[in-house]
Write an enzyme that holds these catalytic residues in place. Structure first.
Site, short mmCIF file in Angstrom:
data_model
loop_
_atom_site.label_atom_id
_atom_site.label_comp_id
_atom_site.label_asym_id
_atom_site.label_seq_id
_atom_site.Cartn_x
_atom_site.Cartn_y
_atom_site.Cartn_z
CD GLN A 1 -3.03 0.70 0.14
OE1 GLN A 1 -3.40 -0.43 -0.11
NE2 GLN A 1 -3.47 1.74 -0.51
CG PHE A 2 1.73 3.49 -3.68
CD1 PHE A 2 1.58 4.85 -3.90
CD2 PHE A 2 0.92 2.61 -4.37
CE1 PHE A 2 0.63 5.32 -4.80
CE2 PHE A 2 -0.03 3.06 -5.27
CZ PHE A 2 -0.18 4.42 -5.49
CB THR A 3 -1.96 5.28 -0.68
OG1 THR A 3 -2.53 4.17 0.02
CG2 THR A 3 -2.20 5.12 -2.17
#
Length: 138
Positions: A80-82
């Site tokens: 989850q790069f966010t």
């Protein structure tokens, strides 16, 4: 590295109506990779997630006493790069997240670390690649 950990009765990741990864009781872990993350960060997150005492001990009645391994539960790791996003005005900015070309092998090594530290079959994996979540089969 950031990890958002949720204790779950079950969890799944669905893409276009198709389940790409799922678990029964255990932990859903959203993993965000920072551009400066190292192997020591991965070791720390792996150790902490697997050893967090988030489950009750049914023998003693004590709450928050057992970890996911003691209960033989599963772990669903979701890239989850966010988690490293922030707003610049009204626009999201992810420049401190690890770039995809570095993140893919680093995430794979993190998954391998989890699998070596616990039952490999209990670690389920999902990652965001080319605009969709995909189940990783390492």
């Amino acid at each position: 590295m950031r990890a958002v950990v949720q204790r779950v009765a079950s969890a799944s990741v669905e893409v276009e109506g198709r389940i790409v990864s799922e678990i029964g009781p255990g932990l859903l872990v959203l993993v965000g990779l920072h551009e400066s993350d190292s192997d020591s960060d991965a070791e720390y997150i792996c150790r902490k997630v697997l050893n967090m005492r988030l489950f009750p001990n049914e023998n003693t009645g004590k709450g928050w006493d057992q970890n996911v391994m003691q209960r033989n539960y599963e772990v669903l790791l979701v890239s989850q790069f966010t988690l490293y996003g922030f707003l610049k005005g009204n626009k999201p900015d992810f420049h401190v997240a690890m770039p995809p070309q570095t993140a893919k092998p680093f995430y794979a090594s993190l998954v391998e670390r989890f699998r070596k530290s616990y039952d490999a079959g209990a670690i389920k994996v999902c990652a965001y690649v080319d605009g969709a979540y995909l189940a990783y089969l390492f």
